[in-house]
Scaffold this active site. Structure first.
Site, PDB file in Angstrom:
ATOM      1  N   TRP A 100       7.161   0.311   4.034  1.00 30.54           N
ATOM      2  CA  TRP A 100       7.640   0.898   2.685  1.00 30.54           C
ATOM      3  C   TRP A 100       8.836   1.754   2.831  1.00 30.54           C
ATOM      4  CZ3 TRP A 100       8.461   6.322   1.347  1.00 30.54           C
ATOM      5  CH2 TRP A 100       8.375   7.052   2.393  1.00 30.54           C
ATOM      6  N   HIS A 134      13.097  12.213   3.478  1.00 31.24           N
ATOM      7  CA  HIS A 134      12.591  13.439   3.860  1.00 31.24           C
ATOM      8  C   HIS A 134      12.278  14.431   2.633  1.00 31.24           C
ATOM      9  CE1 HIS A 134      10.443  16.279   6.406  1.00 31.24           C
ATOM     10  NE2 HIS A 134      11.194  17.331   5.657  1.00 31.24           N
ATOM     11  N   SER A 161      12.667   6.364 -14.062  1.00 34.59           N
ATOM     12  CA  SER A 161      11.614   6.954 -14.815  1.00 34.59           C
ATOM     13  C   SER A 161      11.317   8.409 -14.212  1.00 34.59           C
ATOM     14  CB  SER A 161      10.338   6.258 -14.601  1.00 34.59           C
ATOM     15  OG  SER A 161       9.180   7.150 -14.462  1.00 34.59           O
ATOM     16  N   SER A 162      11.418   8.398 -12.741  1.00 36.08           N
ATOM     17  CA  SER A 162      11.443   9.880 -12.098  1.00 36.08           C
ATOM     18  C   SER A 162      12.436  10.772 -12.442  1.00 36.08           C
ATOM     19  CB  SER A 162      11.453   9.542 -10.683  1.00 36.08           C
ATOM     20  OG  SER A 162      10.659   9.860  -9.976  1.00 36.08           O
ATOM     21  N   ASP A 207       6.023  21.824 -26.771  1.00 31.91           N
ATOM     22  CA  ASP A 207       5.954  20.613 -26.123  1.00 31.91           C
ATOM     23  C   ASP A 207       6.930  20.625 -25.029  1.00 31.91           C
ATOM     24  OD1 ASP A 207       5.892  17.945 -25.689  1.00 31.91           O
ATOM     25  OD2 ASP A 207       4.965  17.748 -27.724  1.00 31.91           O
ATOM     26  N   ARG A 235       1.694   1.108  15.126  1.00 31.49           N
ATOM     27  CA  ARG A 235       1.465   1.074  13.800  1.00 31.49           C
ATOM     28  C   ARG A 235       1.885  -0.310  13.148  1.00 31.49           C
ATOM     29  NH1 ARG A 235       5.529   4.921  10.437  1.00 31.49           N
ATOM     30  NH2 ARG A 235       4.637   4.157   8.636  1.00 31.49           N
ATOM     31  N   SER A 250      -1.954  27.081  -5.285  1.00 28.01           N
ATOM     32  CA  SER A 250      -1.816  28.701  -5.568  1.00 28.01           C
ATOM     33  C   SER A 250      -2.254  28.928  -6.925  1.00 28.01           C
ATOM     34  CB  SER A 250      -0.200  28.736  -5.354  1.00 28.01           C
ATOM     35  OG  SER A 250       0.295  28.170  -4.585  1.00 28.01           O
ATOM     36  N   HIS A 286       0.707  -1.112   0.091  1.00 26.80           N
ATOM     37  CA  HIS A 286      -0.118   0.107   0.019  1.00 26.80           C
ATOM     38  C   HIS A 286       0.634   1.107  -0.150  1.00 26.80           C
ATOM     39  CE1 HIS A 286      -2.871   2.976   1.208  1.00 26.80           C
ATOM     40  NE2 HIS A 286      -2.213   3.195   2.288  1.00 26.80           N
ATOM     41  N   HIS A 330      14.868  13.342  11.894  1.00 31.54           N
ATOM     42  CA  HIS A 330      13.796  13.533  12.970  1.00 31.54           C
ATOM     43  C   HIS A 330      12.912  12.388  12.726  1.00 31.54           C
ATOM     44  CE1 HIS A 330      11.501  15.907   9.318  1.00 31.54           C
ATOM     45  NE2 HIS A 330      11.364  14.566   9.355  1.00 31.54           N
ATOM     46  N   HIS A 331      13.366  11.462  11.827  1.00 26.91           N
ATOM     47  CA  HIS A 331      12.613  10.164  11.733  1.00 26.91           C
ATOM     48  C   HIS A 331      13.084   9.334  12.539  1.00 26.91           C
ATOM     49  CE1 HIS A 331       9.795  11.508   8.311  1.00 26.91           C
ATOM     50  NE2 HIS A 331      10.835  11.947   8.070  1.00 26.91           N
ATOM     51  N   GLU A 382      11.898  13.470  -0.105  1.00 23.69           N
ATOM     52  CA  GLU A 382      10.693  12.845  -0.867  1.00 23.69           C
ATOM     53  C   GLU A 382       9.292  13.398  -0.360  1.00 23.69           C
ATOM     54  OE1 GLU A 382      10.204  10.707  -3.402  1.00 23.69           O
ATOM     55  OE2 GLU A 382       8.324  10.146  -2.903  1.00 23.69           O
ATOM     56  N   TYR A 425       8.447  16.163   0.425  1.00 23.15           N
ATOM     57  CA  TYR A 425       8.383  17.469   0.017  1.00 23.15           C
ATOM     58  C   TYR A 425       8.081  17.442  -1.513  1.00 23.15           C
ATOM     59  CZ  TYR A 425       8.292  19.643   4.427  1.00 23.15           C
ATOM     60  OH  TYR A 425       8.023  19.970   5.674  1.00 23.15           O
ATOM     61  N   THR A 470       6.689  27.271   5.704  1.00 24.61           N
ATOM     62  CA  THR A 470       5.216  26.595   5.497  1.00 24.61           C
ATOM     63  C   THR A 470       4.397  27.525   6.021  1.00 24.61           C
ATOM     64  OG1 THR A 470       6.315  24.549   5.920  1.00 24.61           O
ATOM     65  CG2 THR A 470       4.061  24.347   5.900  1.00 24.61           C
ATOM     66  N   LYS A 482       3.610  30.143   3.453  1.00 25.20           N
ATOM     67  CA  LYS A 482       2.453  29.879   2.227  1.00 25.20           C
ATOM     68  C   LYS A 482       1.134  29.877   2.711  1.00 25.20           C
ATOM     69  CE  LYS A 482       4.218  27.284  -0.570  1.00 25.20           C
ATOM     70  NZ  LYS A 482       4.932  27.822  -1.736  1.00 25.20           N
TER      71      LYS A 482
HETATM   72  C1  HEM Z   1       5.770  21.393   9.140  1.00 26.68           C
HETATM   73  C2  HEM Z   1       5.860  20.268   8.666  1.00 26.68           C
HETATM   74  C3  HEM Z   1       6.069  18.872   9.057  1.00 26.68           C
HETATM   75  C4  HEM Z   1       6.654  18.357  10.009  1.00 26.68           C
HETATM   76  C5  HEM Z   1       7.390  19.361  11.207  1.00 26.68           C
HETATM   77  C6  HEM Z   1       6.946  16.821  10.127  1.00 26.68           C
HETATM   78  C7  HEM Z   1       7.527  16.190  10.833  1.00 26.68           C
HETATM   79  C8  HEM Z   1       7.664  14.803  11.080  1.00 26.68           C
HETATM   80  C9  HEM Z   1       8.039  13.972  11.739  1.00 26.68           C
HETATM   81  C10 HEM Z   1       9.031  14.550  13.169  1.00 26.68           C
HETATM   82  C11 HEM Z   1       7.969  12.800  11.696  1.00 26.68           C
HETATM   83  C12 HEM Z   1       8.508  11.462  12.348  1.00 26.68           C
HETATM   84  C13 HEM Z   1       7.554  10.805  13.318  1.00 26.68           C
HETATM   85  C14 HEM Z   1       7.864   9.423  13.605  1.00 26.68           C
HETATM   86  O1  HEM Z   1       8.198   8.577  12.903  1.00 26.68           O
HETATM   87  O2  HEM Z   1       7.864   9.448  14.800  1.00 26.68           O
HETATM   88  C15 HEM Z   1       7.186  12.554  10.286  1.00 26.68           C
HETATM   89  C16 HEM Z   1       6.669  11.567   9.705  1.00 26.68           C
HETATM   90  C17 HEM Z   1       6.230  11.826   8.522  1.00 26.68           C
HETATM   91  N1  HEM Z   1       6.040  12.778   7.743  1.00 26.68           N
HETATM   92 FE1  HEM Z   1       6.011  14.615   8.219  1.00 26.68          FE
HETATM   93  N2  HEM Z   1       6.483  16.572   8.872  1.00 26.68           N
HETATM   94  C18 HEM Z   1       5.897  17.782   8.160  1.00 26.68           C
HETATM   95  C19 HEM Z   1       5.264  17.564   7.164  1.00 26.68           C
HETATM   96  C20 HEM Z   1       4.956  16.586   6.243  1.00 26.68           C
HETATM   97  C21 HEM Z   1       4.679  16.589   4.688  1.00 26.68           C
HETATM   98  C22 HEM Z   1       4.347  17.662   3.951  1.00 26.68           C
HETATM   99  C23 HEM Z   1       4.897  15.142   4.427  1.00 26.68           C
HETATM  100  C24 HEM Z   1       4.268  14.834   3.086  1.00 26.68           C
HETATM  101  C25 HEM Z   1       3.424  15.082   2.235  1.00 26.68           C
HETATM  102  C26 HEM Z   1       5.123  14.369   5.386  1.00 26.68           C
HETATM  103  C27 HEM Z   1       5.160  13.172   5.394  1.00 26.68           C
HETATM  104  C28 HEM Z   1       5.477  12.417   6.543  1.00 26.68           C
HETATM  105  C29 HEM Z   1       5.750  10.621   6.271  1.00 26.68           C
HETATM  106  C30 HEM Z   1       5.315  10.054   5.187  1.00 26.68           C
HETATM  107  C31 HEM Z   1       6.306  10.430   7.499  1.00 26.68           C
HETATM  108  C32 HEM Z   1       6.197   9.117   8.176  1.00 26.68           C
HETATM  109  C33 HEM Z   1       7.040   8.300   7.663  1.00 26.68           C
HETATM  110  C34 HEM Z   1       7.140   6.746   7.921  1.00 26.68           C
HETATM  111  O3  HEM Z   1       7.734   6.499   9.202  1.00 26.68           O
HETATM  112  O4  HEM Z   1       6.702   5.871   7.141  1.00 26.68           O
HETATM  113  N3  HEM Z   1       5.327  15.062   6.657  1.00 26.68           N
HETATM  114  N4  HEM Z   1       6.999  13.957  10.126  1.00 26.68           N
HETATM  115 CU    CU Z   2      10.615  14.018   7.584  1.00 28.28          CU
END
Ligand code: HEM
Ligand code: CU
Lengths: 517, 213
Positions: free
Chosen positions: A132, A244, A160-161, A96, A441, A259, A67, A293-294, A246, A248, A319, A322
């Site tokens: 994933w 990370h 591709s990307s 084009d 999770r 916008s 998924h 931060h992950h 990614e 964005y 952010t 915006k």
């Molecule tokens: C102010 C903006 C953001 C902050 C401060 C933030 C912060 C964080 C932090 C600290 C985690 C880790 C949490 C953990 O695993 O304990 C996290 C996870 C995640 N964030 Fe954000 N995030 C922000 C915006 C976004 C945006 C814009 C996206 C994507 C469109 C995003 C997608 C994700 C994803 C996919 C994960 C989980 C990854 C995983 O462990 O599978 N975040 N975020």
């Molecule tokens: Cu991140």
């Protein structure tokens, strides 16, 4: 240049026209969206009640992994590439894309990449089951034998990307119409320019990560194997150095879409155009220095925790700029609430909510509690579904009339919006509670006290899933039998070169560049 | 069509992408190792301790033949943990659970290992130190972890470890946990890990130690 599209299947197989390739990307990504969505339904059906109901825990893990992979790499990313193909040439006055044949290649290798990935479901050992994020050693020492298919799949998808991004940058930097300076470009083109640079920088890092896995698994190296002097934590660093940026990559083109839509339906120019450009660039640059931060729980030293915490919190500033600009654009505008605008407003609200939970997670000492709980799941679905997917939906409703010269049914569009909006929130808002209460999770089962909110969440998921079928119906019926329109502007408040073209947009546009004042 | 400026942009970007791939594959992993080595993060202890290293570290006390100063005022507790990785079937445990040492004072301990299976096996022990800030202050002059350890079916052995705590150990640290995880590397054969045990083993720096023991 007067000829139209070729006849039959050859039109698609040998397509070099940006509109045809854009269309293929969009349909492909929607197919992947339905496939990934189906897996999500399986997950939510299993989690409807505690205990094992319909699938085995091993298969549950395959479902969560597939998924995530399919939604990120198959649904969201190609959808935005499709949108870029359709719109960027029309928005900057180019005939084009700059590299049409590479464009064909970058699309046509995608189905093969995903076929490789999806075929593992039917193989011995089953599909990838390591999440994933495919952390080593789960994805190396303990991986199912199909992991090699996964690795080659990722290589193909990544290639591709990268090709798609090279094409987009080359187009924007070289094919702008005379007078179309960078700072006159619509924000969608700007956000894609920035995204493409991010992709070129980090997709190769992802390719490097899977290549190291490949060597550890098959050639006895020890990049991630502690017994041989390697370190599994290295994997997490490399992955999130890609991961990370990614996230964005996924959201920045959405910023561009929003916008475009908000000014149209507020009948006011975008507030703070140049600050939008700078804020987006700042977000992109900062995204390279916050990856850990992950990883707050891997045992980082205090200095590392503090640095990554403050650097992450810093991203909230651009952010916030915006969000402020979007709200200021709406402020005292003559707003009407057509379907694209409804999705755009929902985007602003729900994405901001996701940003707030992101800030909560960015607080290192708090994250040690929330990490790997459903709270994280709630956070990223707010930013990825209510962010990226809502903006894609908004974009399709907004530009579809331009593309096919037919109007969608507004009542059906609004119905779909409300079902999606309610379904989405019913699915994901309770997941905040579950996470805070301690539900981890990626488990196929849970303790009894989590039952109620899980049931609510599953019901929401089925509602949201159904709303996507309604979306599919809306799009098909618009293309087939929507009310015809030939108004170049379609929306009276719309500004930009694409709205000066006839509706529906002819096969070839801007063969002679327009004059931009 | 690919006019010249377009081709130029595309080629630049392509090289950028290839560069990032090489960066991920060839630069990041060694960079990570060097970074961990210098900072002692990751809790890994380094290879065999040598005189030169010591001389470098306490630059002031120039000649390395000098006895290390032993700080009799301070006592540091060192605890030992032994873990088997995955399905590693050996019996593996420290012979003493903990020792109290003065910084600078060399200490010899041993870990007991027994291969109770019916096949000859090779093991590799990987150290890890908690708190990680103590990792670079724990010096080993002799360690079974510098080499892989073969044991025949049914064989057992006492694996030796000689270490001392650096006098520079931060005052805040009073207890150090040294953990070894034992990996089964029978399949990978014996050539693995050779590069990690770079030091020419322990003979050269034996004298001062032997004196203490
Ligand atoms: C102010 C903006 C953001 C902050 C401060 C933030 C912060 C964080 C932090 C600290 C985690 C880790 C949490 C953990 O695993 O304990 C996290 C996870 C995640 N964030 Fe954000 N995030 C922000 C915006 C976004 C945006 C814009 C996206 C994507 C469109 C995003 C997608 C994700 C994803 C996919 C994960 C989980 C990854 C995983 O462990 O599978 N975040 N975020
Ligand atoms: Cu991140």
């Amino acid at each position: 240049m007067a000829h139209g599209p070729a006849k039959g299947i050859g039109r698609w197989l040998f397509a070099t026209n940006h509109k045809d390739i854009g269309t293929m990307y969009l349909w492909f990504s929607f197919a992947m969206f339905l496939l990934g969505g189906f897996f999500a339904m399986v997950i939510r059906a299993e989690l409807f009640e505690p205990g094992m109901q319909i699938i085995k825990p091993e298969f549950f893990n395959q479902m969560t992994t597939m998924h995530g992979l399919i939604m990120v790499f198959g649904a969201i990313m190609p959808a935005f590439v499709g949108l870029a193909n359709w719109l960027i040439p029309m928005q900057i006055g180019a005939p084009d894309m700059a590299l049409p044949r590479m464009n064909n290649l970058s699309f046509w290798i995608l189905p093969f990449g995903f076929a490789l990935l999806a075929s593992t479901l039917f193989m011995e050992g089953g599909a990838p089951n390591f999440g994933w994020t495919f952390y080593a050693p789960l994805s190396t020492t303990y991986a199912p034998p199909t992991v090699n298919f996964f690795i080659f799949g990722i290589h193909i998808i990544g290639a591709s990307s990268i090709m798609g991004s090279i094409n987009i940058v080359s187009t924007i930097l070289n094919l702008r119409a005379p007078g179309m300076t960078l700072m006159k470009m619509p924000l969608f083109a700007w956000t894609w320019l920035i995204t493409a640079f991010l992709l070129i920088a980090v997709m190769p890092v992802l390719a490097g990560a899977v290549t190291m896995m490949l060597m550890d698994i098959n050639f006895g190296t020890s990049f991630f194997n502690a017994a041989g002097g390697g370190d599994p934590v290295l994997f997490q660093h490399v992955f999130w150095f890609f991961g990370h940026p990614e996230v964005y990559i996924i959201i920045i083109p959405a910023f561009g879409v929003i916008s475009a839509i908000i000014p149209t339906f507020s009948r006011k120019p975008l507030f703070g155009y140049s600050s939008m450009v700078y804020a987006t660039s700042a977000i992109a640059i900062l995204s390279f220095v916050v990856w850990a931060h992950h990883m707050f729980t891997v045992g980082m030293p205090l200095a590392g925790e503090l640095y990554f915490m403050y650097a992450t919190l810093l991203i909230a500033v651009p952010t916030g700029v915006k969000v402020f600009n979007w709200i200021s654009t709406m402020f005292r505008g003559a707003i009407t609430y057509e379907t694209p605008m409804l999705f755009a407003i929902a985007f602003v609200i729900l994405f901001t909510l996701g940003g707030f939970t992101g800030l909560m997670l960015a607080i290192a000492p708090a994250d040690i509690q929330y990490h790997d709980s459903y709270f994280v799941v709630a956070h990223f679905h707010y930013v990825m579904v209510a962010g990226a997917v809502f903006s894609m939906t908004a974009a399709v409703y907004y530009w579809l009339p331009k593309w096919c010269g037919r109007m969608y049914n507004e009542a059906l569009g609004k119905t779909q919006f409300w079902i999606s909006f309610i379904g989405f929130n019913v699915t994901f808002f309770p997941q905040h509670f579950l996470g805070l209460a301690g539900m981890p999770r990626r488990y196929a089962d849970y303790s009894l006290q989590f039952t109620d909110w899980n049931m609510v969440s599953s019901v929401g998921a089925f509602i949201y899933g159904a709303s996507q079928l309604l979306f599919l119906y809306n799009v098909i019926s618009t293309i087939r039998s929507g009310e015809k329109t030939d108004d170049p502007k379609v929306w009276e408040g719309a500004e930009g070169l694409e709205w000066t073209l006839p509706t529906p947009a002819p096969f070839h546009t801007f063969s002679t560049p327009p004059d931009v004042k | 069509m690919a006019t010249n400026p377009v081709r130029k942009t595309a080629v630049w970007l392509l090289f950028g992408g290839i560069g990032m791939f090489c960066f991920a594959l060839f630069v990041l992993p060694p960079l990570y190792d060097v970074f961990c080595e210098i900072t002692g993060l990751g809790g890994k202890t380094s290879g065999p301790y040598t005189q030169e290293q010591g001389a470098q570290q306490n630059g002031a006390q120039q000649n390395g033949t000098e006895q290390r100063p032993v700080d009799l005022e301070r006592v540091v507790k060192v605890q030992f943990v032994a873990t088997n990785n995955g399905a590693m079937p050996w019996e593996f445990k420290p012979l003493v659970q903990e020792v109290k040492v003065h910084p600078g004072q060399a200490q010899k301990v041993a870990f007991y290992a027994r291969n109770a299976t019916r096949r000859d096996m090779v093991a590799q022990a990987i150290p890890s130190v908690t708190p990680i800030s103590a990792a670079k202050f724990l010096h080993k002059t002799e360690c079974f972890c510098f080499n892989n350890q073969p044991l025949k079916a049914g064989e057992s052995a006492d694996f030796p470890l000689v270490f001392f705590i650096d006098a520079e150990l931060p005052r805040t640290v009073n207890t150090i946990t040294l953990s070894y995880t034992l990996f089964d590397i029978t399949k990978q054969g014996t050539e693995q890990k050779a590069e990690q045990s770079t030091g020419k083993n322990t003979e050269q720096d034996a004298p001062p130690l032997a004196a203490v023991l």
